[in-house]
Design a protein around this motif. Structure first.
Motif, short mmCIF file in Angstrom:
data_model
loop_
_atom_site.label_atom_id
_atom_site.label_comp_id
_atom_site.label_asym_id
_atom_site.label_seq_id
_atom_site.Cartn_x
_atom_site.Cartn_y
_atom_site.Cartn_z
N ASP A 82 0.85 -1.18 0.00
CA ASP A 82 0.00 0.00 0.00
C ASP A 82 0.89 1.24 0.00
OD1 ASP A 82 -2.25 1.59 0.12
OD2 ASP A 82 -2.34 1.54 2.30
N ASP A 83 0.94 1.94 -1.13
CA ASP A 83 1.73 3.16 -1.23
C ASP A 83 0.80 4.35 -1.14
OD1 ASP A 83 4.07 1.76 -1.57
OD2 ASP A 83 3.89 1.72 -3.75
N ASP A 84 1.06 5.26 -0.19
CA ASP A 84 0.25 6.45 -0.05
C ASP A 84 0.44 7.40 -1.22
OD1 ASP A 84 -0.79 5.61 2.33
OD2 ASP A 84 0.75 6.60 3.54
N HIS A 85 1.62 7.42 -1.77
CA HIS A 85 1.92 8.37 -2.83
C HIS A 85 1.78 7.78 -4.23
CE1 HIS A 85 5.64 6.21 -1.92
NE2 HIS A 85 5.94 6.37 -3.18
N ALA A 86 1.14 6.66 -4.36
CA ALA A 86 1.00 6.02 -5.67
C ALA A 86 0.22 6.92 -6.62
CB ALA A 86 0.31 4.67 -5.53
N GLY A 87 0.81 7.22 -7.75
CA GLY A 87 0.14 8.04 -8.75
C GLY A 87 0.35 9.53 -8.59
N ALA A 88 0.87 9.97 -7.46
CA ALA A 88 1.09 11.40 -7.23
C ALA A 88 2.53 11.75 -7.57
CB ALA A 88 0.82 11.74 -5.77
N PRO A 89 2.76 13.00 -8.00
CA PRO A 89 4.14 13.39 -8.27
C PRO A 89 4.95 13.42 -6.97
CG PRO A 89 2.66 15.27 -8.46
CD PRO A 89 1.82 14.07 -8.27
N PRO A 90 6.20 13.06 -7.04
CA PRO A 90 7.00 13.00 -5.81
C PRO A 90 7.23 14.40 -5.23
CG PRO A 90 8.37 12.61 -7.72
CD PRO A 90 6.96 12.65 -8.21
N ARG A 91 7.13 14.51 -3.91
CA ARG A 91 7.40 15.78 -3.23
C ARG A 91 8.82 15.83 -2.71
NH1 ARG A 91 3.92 17.46 1.29
NH2 ARG A 91 4.86 15.63 2.18
N THR A 92 9.48 14.70 -2.71
CA THR A 92 10.86 14.68 -2.24
C THR A 92 11.74 14.11 -3.33
OG1 THR A 92 10.61 12.47 -1.31
CG2 THR A 92 10.16 14.31 0.16
N GLY A 93 12.96 14.59 -3.35
CA GLY A 93 13.93 14.07 -4.30
C GLY A 93 15.27 13.92 -3.62
N ILE A 94 15.86 12.76 -3.67
CA ILE A 94 17.14 12.51 -3.02
C ILE A 94 18.11 12.05 -4.09
CG2 ILE A 94 18.38 11.15 -1.31
CD1 ILE A 94 15.75 10.95 0.22
N ASP A 95 19.19 12.80 -4.24
CA ASP A 95 20.23 12.46 -5.19
C ASP A 95 21.43 11.98 -4.40
OD1 ASP A 95 21.85 12.14 -7.33
OD2 ASP A 95 22.04 14.28 -7.81
N LEU A 96 21.67 10.68 -4.39
CA LEU A 96 22.75 10.13 -3.59
C LEU A 96 24.13 10.47 -4.14
CD1 LEU A 96 21.26 6.61 -2.80
CD2 LEU A 96 21.32 8.61 -1.33
N ASP A 97 24.23 10.65 -5.45
CA ASP A 97 25.53 10.96 -6.04
C ASP A 97 26.04 12.32 -5.62
OD1 ASP A 97 25.61 8.52 -7.32
OD2 ASP A 97 24.61 9.29 -9.12
N SER A 98 25.17 13.33 -5.67
CA SER A 98 25.60 14.69 -5.30
C SER A 98 25.42 14.98 -3.82
CB SER A 98 24.83 15.73 -6.13
OG SER A 98 23.46 15.69 -5.79
N GLY A 99 24.68 14.15 -3.11
CA GLY A 99 24.48 14.35 -1.67
C GLY A 99 23.46 15.42 -1.35
N THR A 100 22.49 15.64 -2.24
CA THR A 100 21.47 16.66 -2.00
C THR A 100 20.11 16.02 -1.85
OG1 THR A 100 21.07 16.96 -4.36
CG2 THR A 100 22.72 18.39 -3.33
#
Length: 107
Positions: A82-100
């Protein structure tokens, strides 16, 4: 003799769980004795139904096939993801390569 055995079985499957549930209801509503009230209102780790509710549901499913379908559907929903955010645009973005990490404020 067979009829008496059937009545005894029904008494065990219906009346005993109903009586126990009624006693539980009275103890929880009155709050007395306190130790029993705390014990009855404590959440079980499994989070499932109590024994009385399970017995009543199984008895209901024995006489009504639609109830069996409902019980199986509930078991299926417990297993499915059960995903609460299924179908919605993501509000968070994590870039592990740049550390942001980017978090958008909800409007």
């Amino acid at each position: 003799m067979v009829m008496m055995a059937g009545l005894l079985l029904m008494a065990v499957l219906v009346i005993v769980p109903f009586t126990l549930a009624s006693i539980r209801h009275v103890v929880v509503r009155s709050g007395r004795p306190a130790w029993l009230c705390r014990r009855l209102t404590a959440r079980a780790r499994s989070g499932g139904l109590g024994l009385g509710a399970t017995a009543t549901e199984e008895l209901h499913a024995f006489f009504n096939a639609n109830k069996r379908v409902q019980i199986e559907q509930r078991r299926t929903q417990l297993v499915m993801r059960d995903d609460d955010h299924a179908g919605a645009p993501p509000r968070t973005g994590i870039d592990l390569d740049s550390g942001t990490a980017v978090v958008q404020q909800q409007r």
